[in-house]
Design an enzyme around this catalytic site. Structure first.
Site, mmCIF file in Angstrom:
data_model
loop_
_atom_site.group_PDB
_atom_site.id
_atom_site.type_symbol
_atom_site.label_atom_id
_atom_site.label_comp_id
_atom_site.label_asym_id
_atom_site.label_seq_id
_atom_site.Cartn_x
_atom_site.Cartn_y
_atom_site.Cartn_z
ATOM 1 N N ASP A 1 -3.438 2.153 -5.603
ATOM 2 C CA ASP A 1 -2.180 2.192 -4.931
ATOM 3 C C ASP A 1 -2.144 0.967 -3.867
ATOM 4 O O ASP A 1 -1.283 0.825 -2.934
ATOM 5 C CB ASP A 1 -1.951 3.513 -4.108
ATOM 6 C CG ASP A 1 -2.647 3.378 -2.658
ATOM 7 O OD1 ASP A 1 -3.637 2.893 -2.556
ATOM 8 O OD2 ASP A 1 -1.991 3.899 -1.697
ATOM 9 N N GLU A 2 -2.873 0.033 -4.190
ATOM 10 C CA GLU A 2 -2.859 -1.061 -3.019
ATOM 11 C C GLU A 2 -3.205 -2.466 -3.689
ATOM 12 O O GLU A 2 -4.106 -2.439 -4.562
ATOM 13 C CB GLU A 2 -3.993 -0.902 -2.301
ATOM 14 C CG GLU A 2 -4.181 -1.666 -0.971
ATOM 15 C CD GLU A 2 -5.438 -1.239 -0.363
ATOM 16 O OE1 GLU A 2 -6.121 -0.352 -0.524
ATOM 17 O OE2 GLU A 2 -5.773 -1.979 0.614
ATOM 18 N N ASP B 1 0.771 -1.122 0.079
ATOM 19 C CA ASP B 1 -0.023 -0.038 -0.095
ATOM 20 C C ASP B 1 0.975 1.320 0.125
ATOM 21 O O ASP B 1 1.941 1.385 1.094
ATOM 22 C CB ASP B 1 -0.930 0.104 1.305
ATOM 23 C CG ASP B 1 -1.948 0.989 1.269
ATOM 24 O OD1 ASP B 1 -3.174 0.945 1.772
ATOM 25 O OD2 ASP B 1 -1.882 2.241 0.762
HETATM 26 N N1 DCP Z 1 -8.668 8.141 -1.669
HETATM 27 C C1 DCP Z 1 -9.832 8.799 -1.861
HETATM 28 N N2 DCP Z 1 -10.779 9.006 -0.956
HETATM 29 C C2 DCP Z 1 -10.849 8.224 0.495
HETATM 30 C C3 DCP Z 1 -9.573 7.444 0.586
HETATM 31 C C4 DCP Z 1 -8.314 7.412 -0.394
HETATM 32 O O1 DCP Z 1 -9.728 9.540 -2.851
HETATM 33 N N3 DCP Z 1 -11.585 8.511 1.043
HETATM 34 C C5 DCP Z 1 -7.410 7.959 -2.820
HETATM 35 C C6 DCP Z 1 -6.442 8.792 -1.990
HETATM 36 C C7 DCP Z 1 -5.354 8.156 -1.497
HETATM 37 C C8 DCP Z 1 -5.664 6.896 -2.365
HETATM 38 O O2 DCP Z 1 -7.014 6.607 -2.534
HETATM 39 O O3 DCP Z 1 -3.865 8.817 -1.734
HETATM 40 C C9 DCP Z 1 -5.307 5.851 -1.655
HETATM 41 O O4 DCP Z 1 -5.917 5.708 -0.512
HETATM 42 P P1 DCP Z 1 -5.192 5.029 0.967
HETATM 43 O O5 DCP Z 1 -6.309 4.680 1.772
HETATM 44 O O6 DCP Z 1 -4.189 3.997 0.540
HETATM 45 O O7 DCP Z 1 -4.506 6.600 1.639
HETATM 46 P P2 DCP Z 1 -3.089 6.927 1.270
HETATM 47 O O8 DCP Z 1 -2.446 6.104 0.263
HETATM 48 O O9 DCP Z 1 -3.135 8.295 0.695
HETATM 49 O O10 DCP Z 1 -2.574 6.810 2.534
HETATM 50 P P3 DCP Z 1 -1.884 5.515 3.612
HETATM 51 O O11 DCP Z 1 -2.002 4.317 2.742
HETATM 52 O O12 DCP Z 1 -0.479 6.025 3.828
HETATM 53 O O13 DCP Z 1 -2.442 5.772 4.702
HETATM 54 MG MG MG Z 2 -2.228 4.204 0.406
#
Ligand code: DCP
Ligand code: MG
Length: 395
Positions: free
Chosen positions: A110-111, A16
């Site tokens: 991203d995952e 992730d």
């Molecule tokens: N995303 C979004 N709305 C949300 C959650 C996520 O648009 N409610 C988008 C933005 C994030 C991406 O999806 O950058 C990936 O989500 P993640 O939950 O993996 O969050 P991040 O990668 O941003 O942070 P981390 O994984 O480090 O907690």
């Molecule tokens: Mg993420």
């Protein structure tokens, strides 16, 4: 180490990316590094998509209204998302994932889960693979990610959550139930808000409480689901990594601060949304087989309109032409047309077959337009229809 039923243990990685959209922005613009960057809707009804770890210190996080994020982090740098760019980076990291195993199940841009069981002979231990994977992503994409390592999907995902940010975390089968016992029940796969409320009302707050609860209690609270939840709470999960669970649709939508009541405004918005969705479509190497509009009129009535595309295609102008017809027809049929939300999405058909050209150039389905936008930011090149009236074409 063989598991009790003599099946060799599986090795699953959950990767992730850290603060994905914000990290891409910070990578592309070095001036943003180290600063609280918040990516999301910047308008009045906007919502935060993600925040850099610097911004998270102020209590800003995904799904929070942007207005609230501005209150908590007044010095934050608020940026609109550049979906085409994130989709492009996503394609790069997924290529790296596949260097470790063909068994990759994407969960979002991203995952992903990667079943590396069969790669152990060639590439070493799962921990060594996790390290190599992180290193490749750092070198080739200049981005940080977190990798969870375990013998099933449930534990691998919980492990990456515990390892964030920029970490590697393994949960071995023998540690599993103790390590996850302290986590809140909401983190357990399949426990949504309603289930959590019901369990909490019965004094079950942590995964450990679930492990201890009797079968009778769980059956009373959740019916037949109780038993499967108890197994999950113990860290048991046999779900396979499902490779070809591809995205079935790609789209973009927006909720408006003020309802759109002129067709011209609505068409301008439709062009912007179509460009955004079409860029993601091409970055994912797919063609659209169906165009669908989502139309929400005040106060809160949501309708959809759709049309098949024969043959399937990915060209912005043609997709827009189809979406436009749908919108104009809908508009003409309304007594008092107005839009609170507009969305356009495409149902996908299989991957376009791409071959590297004779000179070994990297195959890409990104149009010239996407490549320019990827390099100069979304909005580097847009169709004239999506520009504000003073730049755009008449009518
Ligand atoms: N995303 C979004 N709305 C949300 C959650 C996520 O648009 N409610 C988008 C933005 C994030 C991406 O999806 O950058 C990936 O989500 P993640 O939950 O993996 O969050 P991040 O990668 O941003 O942070 P981390 O994984 O480090 O907690
Ligand atoms: Mg993420």
């Amino acid at each position: 180490m063989p598991s009790p039923d003599d099946q060799p243990q599986r090795a699953i990685l959950h990767v992730d990316m850290d603060a994905f959209y914000a990290a891409v922005e910070q990578r592309d613009d070095p001036q943003l590094r180290g600063l609280p960057v918040i990516v999301g809707g910047t308008g009045r009804r906007g919502v935060v998509a993600t925040a850099s770890y610097e911004a998270r210190r102020f209590g800003v996080g995904s799904a929070m209204p942007t207005a609230q994020a501005r209150e908590r982090c007044p010095d934050g740098i608020f940026l609109p998302p550049r979906m085409a760019r994130y989709a492009e980076v996503s394609a790069q990291i997924f290529c790296i994932f596949r260097e470790f195993s063909p068994e990759v199940e994407g969960l979002s841009l991203d995952e992903a889960f990667i079943d590396v069981s069969a790669s152990r002979k060639l590439l070493g231990t799962p921990m060594a693979m996790a390290q190599a994977l992180k290193e490749k992503i750092r070198q080739r994409c200049q981005l940080a990610c977190t990798v969870g390592v375990a013998s099933n999907k449930l534990l691998a995902k919980l492990a990456s959550g515990l390892g964030k940010p920029d970490g590697i975390r393994q949960i071995t089968a023998d540690q599993a139930s103790a390590v996850i016992a302290v986590l809140p029940i909401q983190q357990l796969w399949t426990v949504g808000e309603r289930t959590a409320e019901r369990l909490q009302a019965a004094g079950i707050h942590r995964i450990g409480d679930l492990q201890q609860a009797s079968a009778t209690t769980l059956h009373r609270l959740l019916g037949p689901r109780g038993e499967s939840l108890r197994r999950l709470a113990l860290g048991l999960d046999e779900r396979p990594v499902v490779v070809d669970r591809e995205e079935k649709s790609i789209g973009a939508e927006e909720t408006f601060e003020r309802d759109l009541s002129s067709l011209d405004q609505a068409l301008t918005m439709l062009m912007r949304l179509t460009e955004k969705a079409a860029a993601r479509l091409r970055a994912s190497d797919h063609l659209a087989a169906v165009v669908q509009l989502k139309l929400r009129k005040p106060p809160f009535v949501t309708q959809t309109r759709q049309r098949q595309l024969k043959p399937p295609l990915a060209d912005t102008a043609l997709l827009y032409a189809c979406a436009r017809e749908l919108l104009e027809t809908w508009w003409a049929a309304q007594r008092r047309p107005a839009l609170r939300l507009l969305g356009v999405s495409f149902e996908l058909v299989g991957a376009q077959t791409q071959q590297a050209d004779l000179f070994g150039a990297k195959p890409t389905s990104l149009s010239l337009e996407d490549q320019i936008n990827a390099r100069f930011g979304q909005g580097g090149l847009v169709h004239a229809r999506g520009l504000p009236a003073k730049f755009g074409p008449k009518g």
